[in-house]
Design an enzyme around this catalytic site. Structure first.
Site, PDB file in Angstrom:
ATOM      1  N   LYS A  13      24.862  -0.751 -11.651  1.00 30.36           N
ATOM      2  CA  LYS A  13      25.016  -1.659 -12.661  1.00 30.36           C
ATOM      3  C   LYS A  13      26.663  -1.666 -13.291  1.00 30.36           C
ATOM      4  O   LYS A  13      27.487  -2.539 -13.412  1.00 30.36           O
ATOM      5  CB  LYS A  13      24.158  -1.697 -13.849  1.00 30.36           C
ATOM      6  N   ARG A  88      17.219  -4.109 -22.999  1.00 28.18           N
ATOM      7  CA  ARG A  88      16.297  -3.360 -22.293  1.00 28.18           C
ATOM      8  C   ARG A  88      14.760  -3.484 -22.642  1.00 28.18           C
ATOM      9  O   ARG A  88      13.957  -2.815 -22.008  1.00 28.18           O
ATOM     10  CB  ARG A  88      16.505  -1.697 -22.934  1.00 28.18           C
ATOM     11  N   ARG A 127      25.761  11.409  -7.086  1.00 23.32           N
ATOM     12  CA  ARG A 127      26.776  11.283  -8.057  1.00 23.32           C
ATOM     13  C   ARG A 127      26.940  12.548  -8.960  1.00 23.32           C
ATOM     14  O   ARG A 127      28.123  12.782  -9.271  1.00 23.32           O
ATOM     15  CB  ARG A 127      26.240  10.163  -9.107  1.00 23.32           C
ATOM     16  N   ARG A 139      26.402  14.242 -15.956  1.00 25.30           N
ATOM     17  CA  ARG A 139      25.531  13.613 -16.837  1.00 25.30           C
ATOM     18  C   ARG A 139      24.218  14.531 -17.006  1.00 25.30           C
ATOM     19  O   ARG A 139      23.743  14.642 -15.947  1.00 25.30           O
ATOM     20  CB  ARG A 139      25.207  12.192 -16.310  1.00 25.30           C
ATOM     21  N   ARG A 150      13.167   8.005 -16.620  1.00 20.62           N
ATOM     22  CA  ARG A 150      14.046   6.799 -16.786  1.00 20.62           C
ATOM     23  C   ARG A 150      13.331   5.625 -16.216  1.00 20.62           C
ATOM     24  O   ARG A 150      13.556   4.492 -16.523  1.00 20.62           O
ATOM     25  CB  ARG A 150      15.711   7.101 -16.518  1.00 20.62           C
TER      26      ARG A 150
END
Length: 207
Positions: A13, A88, A127, A139, A150
């Protein structure tokens, strides 16, 4: 043009929102960026958000929604915006609809990136590995355990938004597993279907 990006963690996104924002000339507004912006302004909403974050707690819907409304009311967002990471929940979506209606505005489209969950783990691991190799901060939630949490939160809280916006006639779904450039091209192809908005933006070519 006022857009929302939907998709699970790791769907891309942020990458696609940044590309769309650059091409369309509108700001990309992520939840984190918006919270930091209102905190920096020192408004009442910003002060409330700062106190919550300082305690290490999750920022509640009321503060998040008001932060978003402050940001989209800024002059820089007058010609449109791309919301990345918001809404969300259905509650947030309804609050956004009410605020836009009061301002006599509306959303142009909701762009959903569909991906297979099994692929997301590979993306998250890649990533993290790339960030580490580049000497960048990894992260804290880029790991299998955090991703599972998540994804569960996404399925229960955010996935229902797809049906909500589909019912409103705003949802446009693209295969998020394609190469990045192809995803971008597909998103613009969806935007070209919007009339008369698309014609006014001269969205020709690919990316």
């Amino acid at each position: 043009m006022r857009l929302i990006m939907l998709g699970p963690p790791g769907a891309g996104k942020g990458t696609q929102a940044a590309r769309l924002a650059e091409r369309l000339g509108v700001p990309q507004l992520s939840t984190g960026d918006m919270l930091r912006a209102v905190v920096a302004k020192g408004s009442l909403v910003g002060l409330a958000a700062r106190d919550v974050m300082a305690r290490g707690e999750l920022v509640g819907d009321d503060i998040v929604v008001n932060s978003v409304l402050e940001c989209i009311a800024e002059p820089g967002a007058a010609s449109g915006f791309i919301l990345d990471g918001f809404p969300r929940t259905l509650g947030q979506a309804r609050a956004l609809d009410e605020a836009l209606e009061q301002a006599r505005l509306g959303l142009d489209a909701v762009l959903e990136l569909k991906v297979v969950e099994a692929v997301l783990l590979d993306r998250i691991i890649y990533r993290a590995r790339e960030a580490k190799a580049a000497g960048q901060r990894v992260r804290s939630d880029d790991n299998p355990e955090a991703l599972k949490v998540r994804l569960e939160a996404y399925q229960t809280q955010t996935q229902p938004l797809a049906d909500y916006y589909r019912t409103a006639g705003l949802l446009h779904t693209v295969d998020g597993l394609m190469p990045i450039d192809q995803v971008t091209s597909s998103l613009f192809a969806e935007l070209r279907l919007l009339t008369p908005v698309a014609g006014s933006l001269h969205l020709t070519g690919d990316i």
